[in-house]
Design a protein around this motif. Structure first.
Motif, PDB file in Angstrom:
ATOM      1  N   TYR A 168      41.603  37.205  35.147  1.00 50.73           N
ATOM      2  CA  TYR A 168      41.523  38.598  34.702  1.00 50.73           C
ATOM      3  C   TYR A 168      42.836  39.053  34.074  1.00 50.73           C
ATOM      4  N   ILE A 169      43.948  38.718  34.707  1.00 49.88           N
ATOM      5  CA  ILE A 169      45.249  39.118  34.172  1.00 49.88           C
ATOM      6  C   ILE A 169      45.505  38.479  32.802  1.00 49.88           C
ATOM      7  N   ALA A 187      39.158  34.213  44.765  1.00 47.34           N
ATOM      8  CA  ALA A 187      39.576  35.557  44.344  1.00 47.34           C
ATOM      9  C   ALA A 187      40.916  35.511  43.616  1.00 47.34           C
ATOM     10  N   ALA A 188      41.840  34.670  44.085  1.00 47.75           N
ATOM     11  CA  ALA A 188      43.141  34.554  43.427  1.00 47.75           C
ATOM     12  C   ALA A 188      42.993  33.958  42.032  1.00 47.75           C
ATOM     13  N   ALA A 213      40.247  34.098  40.147  1.00 45.59           N
ATOM     14  CA  ALA A 213      39.564  35.107  39.323  1.00 45.59           C
ATOM     15  C   ALA A 213      40.530  36.206  38.898  1.00 45.59           C
ATOM     16  N   TYR A 214      41.421  36.617  39.799  1.00 46.15           N
ATOM     17  CA  TYR A 214      42.406  37.637  39.445  1.00 46.15           C
ATOM     18  C   TYR A 214      43.375  37.115  38.382  1.00 46.15           C
TER      19      TYR A 214
END
Length: 75
Positions: A70-71, A63-64, A66-67
């Protein structure tokens, strides 16, 4: 050319803390996965708990990442 040293230091500090935290969580996932396979004299519940914890750690790492992607790619 003017460098904002305070902003550069802030980015360095945040990225250092995030990197250490992410590596720590991934390490906990590896330890949990290896404890789940060792088994030994421990009961079956301990290995299930270790495996579940390691899956949670790996999911948090994914998740980190992927985030972060995304950023980087957000318009």
């Amino acid at each position: 050319m003017d460098i904002d040293w305070a902003a550069l230091g802030e980015v360095f500090g945040v990225s250092l803390v995030a990197t250490v935290a992410l590596v720590g969580v991934f390490t906990l996932g590896i330890v949990g996965a290896s404890a789940g396979k060792a088994g030994g004299s421990q009961g079956g519940g301990a290995s299930v708990l270790a495996r579940t914890g390691s899956y949670a750690c790996f999911a948090l790492c994914a998740a980190a990442v992927a985030y972060g992607i995304y950023i980087i790619t957000a318009p």
